[in-house]
Design a protein around this motif. Structure first.
Motif, PDB file in Angstrom:
ATOM      1  N   CYS A 113       0.829  -1.208   0.000  1.00  0.00           N
ATOM      2  CA  CYS A 113       0.000   0.000   0.000  1.00  0.00           C
ATOM      3  C   CYS A 113       0.863   1.258   0.000  1.00  0.00           C
ATOM      4  O   CYS A 113       0.609   2.192  -0.777  1.00  0.00           O
ATOM      5  CB  CYS A 113      -0.934  -0.004   1.215  1.00  0.00           C
ATOM      6  N   LEU A 114       1.883   1.284   0.825  1.00  0.00           N
ATOM      7  CA  LEU A 114       2.735   2.470   0.886  1.00  0.00           C
ATOM      8  C   LEU A 114       3.559   2.632  -0.389  1.00  0.00           C
ATOM      9  O   LEU A 114       3.780   3.758  -0.854  1.00  0.00           O
ATOM     10  CB  LEU A 114       3.645   2.397   2.111  1.00  0.00           C
ATOM     11  N   ARG A 124       1.091   3.927  -2.951  1.00  0.00           N
ATOM     12  CA  ARG A 124       0.748   5.312  -2.588  1.00  0.00           C
ATOM     13  C   ARG A 124       1.800   6.285  -3.086  1.00  0.00           C
ATOM     14  O   ARG A 124       1.491   7.306  -3.719  1.00  0.00           O
ATOM     15  CB  ARG A 124       0.608   5.443  -1.066  1.00  0.00           C
ATOM     16  N   ASP A 125       3.053   5.965  -2.819  1.00  0.00           N
ATOM     17  CA  ASP A 125       4.135   6.860  -3.231  1.00  0.00           C
ATOM     18  C   ASP A 125       4.194   6.983  -4.755  1.00  0.00           C
ATOM     19  O   ASP A 125       4.450   8.070  -5.294  1.00  0.00           O
ATOM     20  CB  ASP A 125       5.471   6.354  -2.682  1.00  0.00           C
ATOM     21  N   LEU A 172       1.270   9.239  -5.888  1.00  0.00           N
ATOM     22  CA  LEU A 172       1.541  10.649  -5.586  1.00  0.00           C
ATOM     23  C   LEU A 172       2.642  11.207  -6.491  1.00  0.00           C
ATOM     24  O   LEU A 172       2.668  12.415  -6.750  1.00  0.00           O
ATOM     25  CB  LEU A 172       1.930  10.794  -4.112  1.00  0.00           C
ATOM     26  N   VAL A 206      -6.051   2.590  -4.792  1.00  0.00           N
ATOM     27  CA  VAL A 206      -5.285   3.489  -3.914  1.00  0.00           C
ATOM     28  C   VAL A 206      -5.468   4.938  -4.352  1.00  0.00           C
ATOM     29  O   VAL A 206      -5.699   5.826  -3.522  1.00  0.00           O
ATOM     30  CB  VAL A 206      -3.790   3.092  -3.911  1.00  0.00           C
ATOM     31  N   LEU A 216      -7.242   8.018  -2.202  1.00  0.00           N
ATOM     32  CA  LEU A 216      -6.557   9.290  -1.993  1.00  0.00           C
ATOM     33  C   LEU A 216      -7.369  10.465  -2.527  1.00  0.00           C
ATOM     34  O   LEU A 216      -7.337  11.562  -1.957  1.00  0.00           O
ATOM     35  CB  LEU A 216      -5.183   9.261  -2.669  1.00  0.00           C
ATOM     36  N   GLU A 272      -6.637  -0.217   4.243  1.00  0.00           N
ATOM     37  CA  GLU A 272      -6.021   0.633   3.231  1.00  0.00           C
ATOM     38  C   GLU A 272      -6.399   2.091   3.443  1.00  0.00           C
ATOM     39  O   GLU A 272      -5.549   2.994   3.342  1.00  0.00           O
ATOM     40  CB  GLU A 272      -6.438   0.148   1.839  1.00  0.00           C
ATOM     41  N   LEU A 285      -3.936   5.221   4.289  1.00  0.00           N
ATOM     42  CA  LEU A 285      -3.948   6.380   3.397  1.00  0.00           C
ATOM     43  C   LEU A 285      -4.592   7.600   4.056  1.00  0.00           C
ATOM     44  O   LEU A 285      -4.783   8.629   3.402  1.00  0.00           O
ATOM     45  CB  LEU A 285      -4.693   6.017   2.102  1.00  0.00           C
TER      46      LEU A 285
END
Length: 367
Positions: A174-175, A178-179, A182, A268, A272, A287, A291
């Motif tokens: 997930c991280l 996410r990165d 972004l 994801v 966000l 999740e 987030l």
């Protein structure tokens, strides 16, 4: 060391991604069996493509059916695979019918079993997932617990000697995704028509039998979502679509805009972009927590108690029993102050899993 991973449903494929990457950094042989429990491409194929998971070595094609039919199909088709491959470990994931079938097939052949995500408990015996996770924990050789609370549950059940705190591999993936989202490395998610990602919207999923099988309950939940004052992006699971059609319930009503399930990176990105999440999914609860999006879970309990204890998640068993104002205020409440913390680990759980399996090779009850 030869390890066979047995997966078959969307959440397991997400967990497989960091595990496969961790094994790829070693000399160990990692063999993937896809049971075919989730046979819809939106819930299966896109995860192999989007998360860089190696293609399965074997696809069993179990498909749908009742719990007994599906579990029995996986068992029947899996036995010859395990007999032929003779792995040092069979690694099962989570709490699905594929999980319990994989564990049972392996232990009856005296093959060591590792259970990823061991020790989770909702204490709701109506949930088939609860049966699967308890039975799997009690027959597995090493229990890879994601949290301290899961370790406590295993200790309470007399399984402490087989339990190891590994962390949660969902944090790893997930991280990472996410990165990447972004950083603009993934395209914008395919949200339902009528949802503007630049304006507040609620992201919703619904699939559990307790919420979808009873026509009156499903109609009441959909009515509650339809009456929200902000648009609702409902990512409709195939089970929800089927049950709604059987019950004669229109999903696209009021504020609700219906779309298809998203690939993991798309999900994801959608979380966000959202202002809040409404779900009955265990995976999406966590999740959204990772987030930092407030979540309302349409269930009386959750196995991810840390999300509730922190205030990021609120359980609402029956939203239709609340007044429209109370329901709207719950869904749109302010986020807790401060970061949610790291109860699920630091994002290196997959490496921990490989290390633990190396240390425990042969199983905890080797004869």
């Amino acid at each position: 060391m030869k390890v066979i991973s047995i997966v078959g449903a969307r959440p397991q494929l997400v967990k497989l991604a960091p595990i496969a990457a961790a094994f790829a950094e070693t000399e160990h042989e990692h063999f993937i069996v896809h049971t075919g429990q989730h046979y819809d491409a939106d819930l299966s194929d896109v995860f192999f493509d989007g998360l860089g998971i190696p293609d399965p070595d074997v696809h069993l094609g179990a498909g749908s059916g009742s719990h007994g039919t599906q579990t029995g199909s996986v068992l029947t088709k899996l036995d010859p695979v395990l007999e032929r491959e003779k792995p040092d470990w069979v690694l099962v994931y989570g709490d699905t019918n594929s999980t319990i079938a994989g564990a049972l097939s392996a232990v009856k052949m005296h093959l060591p079993v590792a259970h990823l995500e061991a020790g989770l408990r909702s204490f709701n015996r109506r949930m088939p997932e609860e049966h699967n996770r308890i039975l799997t924990d009690h027959c597995a050789d090493v229990l890879l617990a994601p949290t301290a609370k899961a370790m406590d549950h295993l200790s309470d059940e007399g399984l402490k000697d087989r339990a190891v705190l590994a962390g949660d591999v969902m944090v790893d993936i997930c991280l990472r995704i996410r990165d990447a989202v972004l950083a603009g490395e993934h395209p914008a998610p395919a949200l339902p028509e009528g949802i503007d990602p630049e304006r507040p919207f609620v992201l919703a999923t619904l699939h559990r039998p307790d919420n979808t099988d009873d026509p009156q309950r499903l109609a009441a939940i959909m009515d509650s979502l339809a009456k929200l004052s902000v648009p609702v992006a409902l990512l409709a699971h195939p089970r929800l679509v089927t049950r709604a059609a059987e019950h004669g319930i229109n999903l696209a009503q009021g504020s609700v805009h219906v779309g298809r399930p998203l690939p993991y990176a798309g999900l994801v990105a959608a979380v966000l972009a959202s202002s809040a999440v409404v779900t009955d999914s265990g995976g999406l609860q966590k999740e959204a927590f990772l987030l930092e999006r407030i979540t309302t879970t349409i269930r009386p309990e959750t196995e991810w108690v840390e999300t509730v204890d922190s205030g990021w998640n609120v359980l609402v068993p029956d939203p239709h029993e609340m007044s429209p104002d109370e329901w709207a205020a719950t869904v749109s409440r302010a986020a807790p102050t401060g970061a949610p913390g790291t109860p699920y680990g630091d994002g290196r759980a997959a490496q921990n899993v490989v290390r633990i399996m190396e240390q425990w090779k042969g199983g905890s009850r080797r004869v």
